[in-house]
Design a protein around this motif. Structure first.
Motif, PDB file in Angstrom:
ATOM      1  N   LYS A   1      -4.196  93.853  32.865  1.00  0.00           N
ATOM      2  CA  LYS A   1      -3.793  92.414  33.472  1.00  0.00           C
ATOM      3  C   LYS A   1      -2.338  92.098  33.053  1.00  0.00           C
ATOM      4  O   LYS A   1      -1.549  92.451  32.133  1.00  0.00           O
ATOM      5  CB  LYS A   1      -4.341  91.365  32.530  1.00  0.00           C
TER       6      LYS A   1
ATOM      7  N   SER B   1       0.892  89.099  33.596  1.00  0.00           N
ATOM      8  CA  SER B   1       1.261  87.731  34.026  1.00  0.00           C
ATOM      9  C   SER B   1       2.753  87.597  33.959  1.00  0.00           C
ATOM     10  O   SER B   1       3.421  88.217  33.250  1.00  0.00           O
ATOM     11  CB  SER B   1       0.633  86.697  33.348  1.00  0.00           C
TER      12      SER B   1
ATOM     13  N   SER C   1      -1.024  85.202  37.178  1.00  0.00           N
ATOM     14  CA  SER C   1      -1.579  86.466  36.681  1.00  0.00           C
ATOM     15  C   SER C   1      -2.284  87.399  37.762  1.00  0.00           C
ATOM     16  O   SER C   1      -2.722  86.846  38.856  1.00  0.00           O
ATOM     17  CB  SER C   1      -2.637  85.885  35.767  1.00  0.00           C
TER      18      SER C   1
END
Length: 135
Positions: free
Chosen positions: A121, A123, A64
């Motif tokens: 974000k 991941s 991440s």
């Protein structure tokens, strides 16, 4: 800062990228071992297992990251430039001198963006073909 080096470049200075939640836990996790050589013979009880010279196996990990920009356009440019390549070498100088030689697979990607469109974000899944090679 040099908190995170990707392909020998400061990830924050170049792309506004930092390690995300659980990053160090995932990258530092134990490496799987290859199966031992086994042989079952009807002439012997049980089975033979050759345990000499154990070898590590490849591994797949999901890392991440956070991406931060100064403006919407800066954020979009950094996001576009980040991680859209195959080979990724990751080094965390404060953690160790090891270099993780990974391949970005582009699979199982999750993404979230802030309402002001300057933070996100991501991941992504990576493959580490040879965890014994971290130089």
């Amino acid at each position: 800062m040099n908190e995170l080096l990707i392909n020998n470049k400061d990830a924050y200075a170049l792309w506004g990228v930092r390690m995300g939640e659980g990053f160090l836990d995932v990258i530092g996790a134990a490496v799987p071992m290859k199966d031992f050589i086994e042989n079952k013979s009807r002439l012997e009880h049980g089975k033979r297992v050759i345990i000499s010279n154990p070898k590590v196996d490849e591994r797949e990990i999901t890392l991440s990251f956070t991406i931060e920009g100064n403006s919407q356009s800066d954020y979009q440019a950094k996001k576009k430039a980040f991680l859209y390549k195959g080979v990724v070498d990751i080094k965390i100088p404060a953690n160790s001198s090891e270099v993780y030689h990974l391949i970005y697979t582009g699979k199982s990607v999750t993404y979230a963006q802030s309402l002001d469109r300057t933070f996100g974000k991501i991941s992504s899944k990576f493959s580490e073909p040879n965890p014994a090679n971290r130089t």
